[in-house]
Design an enzyme around this catalytic site. Sequence first.
Site, PDB file in Angstrom:
ATOM      1  N   LYS A  54       0.476  -2.263  33.406  1.00  0.00           N
ATOM      2  CA  LYS A  54       0.680  -4.034  32.898  1.00  0.00           C
ATOM      3  C   LYS A  54       1.641  -4.051  33.292  1.00  0.00           C
ATOM      4  CE  LYS A  54      -4.334  -4.182  30.799  1.00  0.00           C
ATOM      5  NZ  LYS A  54      -4.723  -3.537  29.280  1.00  0.00           N
ATOM      6  N   GLN A  98      -3.921  -4.512  23.457  1.00  0.00           N
ATOM      7  CA  GLN A  98      -4.929  -3.460  23.929  1.00  0.00           C
ATOM      8  C   GLN A  98      -6.482  -2.728  23.461  1.00  0.00           C
ATOM      9  OE1 GLN A  98      -4.122  -2.555  27.233  1.00  0.00           O
ATOM     10  NE2 GLN A  98      -6.521  -1.300  27.260  1.00  0.00           N
ATOM     11  N   ASP A 121      -6.521 -12.826  27.910  1.00  0.00           N
ATOM     12  CA  ASP A 121      -7.318 -11.730  27.300  1.00  0.00           C
ATOM     13  C   ASP A 121      -9.089 -12.616  27.667  1.00  0.00           C
ATOM     14  OD1 ASP A 121      -7.074  -8.947  28.442  1.00  0.00           O
ATOM     15  OD2 ASP A 121      -6.906  -8.377  26.811  1.00  0.00           O
TER      16      ASP A 121
END
Length: 302
Positions: A54, A98, A121
Site C-alpha cells: 500500500k 491495518q 477504509d
Amino acid sequence: MSARIIDGRALAAEVRNEVAKGVAALVAGGAAVPELAVVLIGDDPASHVYVSNKVRQTEAVGMRSRRFVLAADTPERLLLDLIEQLNRDPAVSGILVQFPLPPQIDAARVVTAIRPDKDVDGFNPLNVGRTAAGMEGALVPCTPLGILRLIKSVHDNIAGLGALVVGASNVVGRPMARLLLQEMCTVSIAHVRTTDLERRCREADILVVATGVPGLIRGHFIKPGATVIDVGITRIKSGSGTQRLVGDVAFDEAIEVAGAITPVPGDVGPMTIACLLANTLGAARMEAARSKAKEADVTSAA
C-alpha cells in the site's frame, strides 16, 4: 463454454493512472500533496506485506505516505491517542489502520475514532450510514468499490439485473449489497447458513461471494452466463504437501458455466488497493474544497 477471465490487474492499473492524474491536477491547483497515514500493530507477516504494498503504490501515484509500526502488545489507549493526533494533523488526508488487530484492541472503537473524512477504509459508522443512504461525499469501503468496477467492466448497464451477495460482513457483503442496490440491481444477501443457497445462486446474473469458505460455490450452483466475483482467499495444503491459494468458488467448475469470473488470487486484491488510493485522493479533494470555502468566507467577510 469457458468464461471470460476478468483482468483486475489491468483495471487496477487504470484506476492508479486516474489517481495519479488527479493528484497532479490537485497539486497544480494549489492544494497540498495528499498523504496517507498507515498504522500497523504487531508482527503478522501478511499484514507487513500488505502495508508495504500500500505504501509503495501510494507513493507511485504521487502521494505521500507515513507508516507507524506499533508493538503487538500496544495498549488500545495509545493507538487511539495516535489516531487522534493524525485526525488533527492537517497534512494527513487519510488514515488506515491495518487489520487484523491484536485481542486487547477493540476494532469498533478504532474505526469509530478515525475521522469520517479521513476514513479511507470506509468503516466509520458515519460513512457506513452515508453509503447506505446513497449520500454524496461518503467514503465507501475499498473492496466493494473495486468489485463494482470489476462488474461494470463486463456489463455496460447492470440496472435490472439480479445480484446475489453471499456473505454478510460489514467489510464486503453488506456495503456491496448497498452499492448494487444503488445501481438499480435486484439484490439479495445470502450466507453460509442459507438453506437454499444453490437455488438462490442459480437465479443470480451477478454473484459476489465473500465467505472465507473454500470451494463453497460449485459449478452447478451458477447460472449459465453469470458474472462471478470471488472475494475469498484461503491458503490450503495440496496433496503434495505444498500450499496454494483458493477462493470461495470452485474455479475449475465455475469457469465452464459462468460468463465472466475473477481468478484467485489476482483480481479483487489489486482493485482493493487501487480504490484505497482513489479514496485517499477523494478525501484530499474534499479537504481542498473545504479550505477554499473557508478562504472565500474570510474574503467576503473582509
